[in-house]
Enzyme design. Sequence first.
Site, PDB file in Angstrom:
ATOM      1  N   SER A  68       0.861  -1.196   0.000  1.00 36.50           N
ATOM      2  CA  SER A  68       0.000   0.000   0.000  1.00 36.50           C
ATOM      3  C   SER A  68       0.893   1.241   0.000  1.00 36.50           C
ATOM      4  CB  SER A  68      -0.846   0.012   1.276  1.00 36.50           C
ATOM      5  OG  SER A  68      -1.475   1.268   1.441  1.00 36.50           O
ATOM      6  N   TYR A 118      -1.558   0.007  10.785  1.00 38.66           N
ATOM      7  CA  TYR A 118      -1.657  -0.384   9.369  1.00 38.66           C
ATOM      8  C   TYR A 118      -0.395   0.057   8.615  1.00 38.66           C
ATOM      9  CZ  TYR A 118      -3.770  -0.887   4.671  1.00 38.66           C
ATOM     10  OH  TYR A 118      -4.041  -1.242   3.363  1.00 38.66           O
TER      11      TYR A 118
HETATM   12  P1  NAI Z   1     -11.229  -5.854   1.366  1.00 34.72           P
HETATM   13  O1  NAI Z   1     -11.448  -5.699   2.828  1.00 34.72           O
HETATM   14  O2  NAI Z   1     -12.287  -5.412   0.425  1.00 34.72           O
HETATM   15  O3  NAI Z   1     -10.910  -7.399   1.051  1.00 34.72           O
HETATM   16  C1  NAI Z   1      -9.995  -8.096   1.829  1.00 34.72           C
HETATM   17  C2  NAI Z   1      -9.979  -9.547   1.427  1.00 34.72           C
HETATM   18  O4  NAI Z   1      -9.030 -10.198   2.284  1.00 34.72           O
HETATM   19  C3  NAI Z   1     -11.302 -10.267   1.617  1.00 34.72           C
HETATM   20  O5  NAI Z   1     -11.446 -11.202   0.578  1.00 34.72           O
HETATM   21  C4  NAI Z   1     -11.128 -11.009   2.948  1.00 34.72           C
HETATM   22  O6  NAI Z   1     -11.854 -12.223   3.022  1.00 34.72           O
HETATM   23  C5  NAI Z   1      -9.640 -11.306   2.915  1.00 34.72           C
HETATM   24  N1  NAI Z   1      -9.059 -11.502   4.225  1.00 34.72           N
HETATM   25  C6  NAI Z   1      -9.055 -10.652   5.289  1.00 34.72           C
HETATM   26  N2  NAI Z   1      -8.417 -11.219   6.327  1.00 34.72           N
HETATM   27  C7  NAI Z   1      -8.007 -12.443   5.905  1.00 34.72           C
HETATM   28  C8  NAI Z   1      -7.331 -13.502   6.512  1.00 34.72           C
HETATM   29  N3  NAI Z   1      -6.917 -13.430   7.789  1.00 34.72           N
HETATM   30  N4  NAI Z   1      -7.093 -14.632   5.806  1.00 34.72           N
HETATM   31  C9  NAI Z   1      -7.496 -14.739   4.519  1.00 34.72           C
HETATM   32  N5  NAI Z   1      -8.158 -13.756   3.885  1.00 34.72           N
HETATM   33  C10 NAI Z   1      -8.414 -12.631   4.579  1.00 34.72           C
HETATM   34  O7  NAI Z   1      -9.839  -5.159   1.080  1.00 34.72           O
HETATM   35  P2  NAI Z   1      -9.206  -4.581  -0.280  1.00 34.72           P
HETATM   36  O8  NAI Z   1      -9.443  -3.130  -0.318  1.00 34.72           O
HETATM   37  O9  NAI Z   1      -9.610  -5.414  -1.419  1.00 34.72           O
HETATM   38  O10 NAI Z   1      -7.657  -4.796   0.036  1.00 34.72           O
HETATM   39  C11 NAI Z   1      -6.911  -5.899  -0.443  1.00 34.72           C
HETATM   40  C12 NAI Z   1      -5.454  -5.653  -0.134  1.00 34.72           C
HETATM   41  O11 NAI Z   1      -5.028  -4.458  -0.752  1.00 34.72           O
HETATM   42  C13 NAI Z   1      -5.159  -5.490   1.365  1.00 34.72           C
HETATM   43  O12 NAI Z   1      -3.912  -6.079   1.648  1.00 34.72           O
HETATM   44  C14 NAI Z   1      -5.112  -3.989   1.534  1.00 34.72           C
HETATM   45  O13 NAI Z   1      -4.330  -3.631   2.641  1.00 34.72           O
HETATM   46  C15 NAI Z   1      -4.485  -3.583   0.230  1.00 34.72           C
HETATM   47  N6  NAI Z   1      -4.729  -2.208  -0.176  1.00 34.72           N
HETATM   48  C16 NAI Z   1      -5.988  -1.699  -0.322  1.00 34.72           C
HETATM   49  C17 NAI Z   1      -6.158  -0.396  -0.747  1.00 34.72           C
HETATM   50  C18 NAI Z   1      -7.495   0.227  -0.937  1.00 34.72           C
HETATM   51  O14 NAI Z   1      -7.546   1.446  -1.160  1.00 34.72           O
HETATM   52  N7  NAI Z   1      -8.593  -0.497  -0.908  1.00 34.72           N
HETATM   53  C19 NAI Z   1      -5.009   0.465  -1.024  1.00 34.72           C
HETATM   54  C20 NAI Z   1      -3.738  -0.166  -0.860  1.00 34.72           C
HETATM   55  C21 NAI Z   1      -3.621  -1.453  -0.456  1.00 34.72           C
END
Ligand code: NAI
Length: 265
Positions: free
Chosen positions: A156, A169
């Site tokens: 990120s 975070y």
């Molecule tokens: P989200 O919350 O929409 O989805 C997260 C996903 O990770 C879900 O499928 C959930 O089931 C899974 N997950 C959560 N904890 C878990 C665990 N302990 N074991 C297995 N699966 C688990 O999040 P998003 O926005 O799609 O983020 C995905 C990645 O991208 C994360 O690592 C986040 O930190 C990163 N990110 C997100 C940004 C954003 O603006 N949305 C920006 C930069 C990075």
Amino acid sequence: MNGVSLITGASRGIGRGIALELAKIGCDLVINCASNLPAAERTSADCLAAARAVGKTIRAEVCPANIGISADRLKLIEFARAQFGRLDLLVNNAGIAPEVRADILEATEESFDRLISVNVKGPYFLTQLAARWMIEQGRAGVSPVPFAPKIITITSISAYTASVNRGDYCVAKAALSMLTPLYAARLADHGINVYEIRPGIIATDMTGPVKEKYDRLIAEGLTPIKRWGTPEDVGRAVAAIARDLLPFSTGEVINVDGGFHIRRL
Ligand code: NAI
């Protein structure tokens, strides 16, 4: 067919976007989620449809596993082994935000431990398991698809941007950034390239609660490209790596952030 990709946290958001783009280029998929099985099944069905729409046939198997738990990480790798017998790409995508955004003078150890466990320890040790298996596959020889295994970690802009209301975070993402140079250096001799993708502000459920704040910041010029990023933007960067378009790059950081990282005067 482009080998087998395992994507953590692919039930929704960025992970789902990555799965869809990999499906379109013909990758078989292991779709991991923490607990939302119906959402992961939907991702799987949508991936099959996305592949079919471009004339490809793939498999997309769902495996719930909490990447913060050692036994679950092992289960995930064993699932991929049993289902497909090979692994070409690991995408460490799963990650969590703090339950409450708390000032660093108030934030709790519980929240810190939770984030380190899922956002750092999980991918660090899942990568270890995947890398060992990839090395083993390389030695054994895999056919008929050429074997050029890769590892991608989704970090990120928080890896280098201070947000004082979610220090846990930021610290977790900064630590996670070190995974890529470490494994890139260790695995190069085995022909395994390792990359970090660093998304900016991406429209997902994670950023839903702060939508209005980011709408305003983007409109005011926070990013040179004045729009929210999408899961597809990140998925396309992953697909470029999966297609082996960056064969002489490893340990590389790829910013998918609309230019957020550019210092401007
Ligand atoms: P989200 O919350 O929409 O989805 C997260 C996903 O990770 C879900 O499928 C959930 O089931 C899974 N997950 C959560 N904890 C878990 C665990 N302990 N074991 C297995 N699966 C688990 O999040 P998003 O926005 O799609 O983020 C995905 C990645 O991208 C994360 O690592 C986040 O930190 C990163 N990110 C997100 C940004 C954003 O603006 N949305 C920006 C930069 C990075």
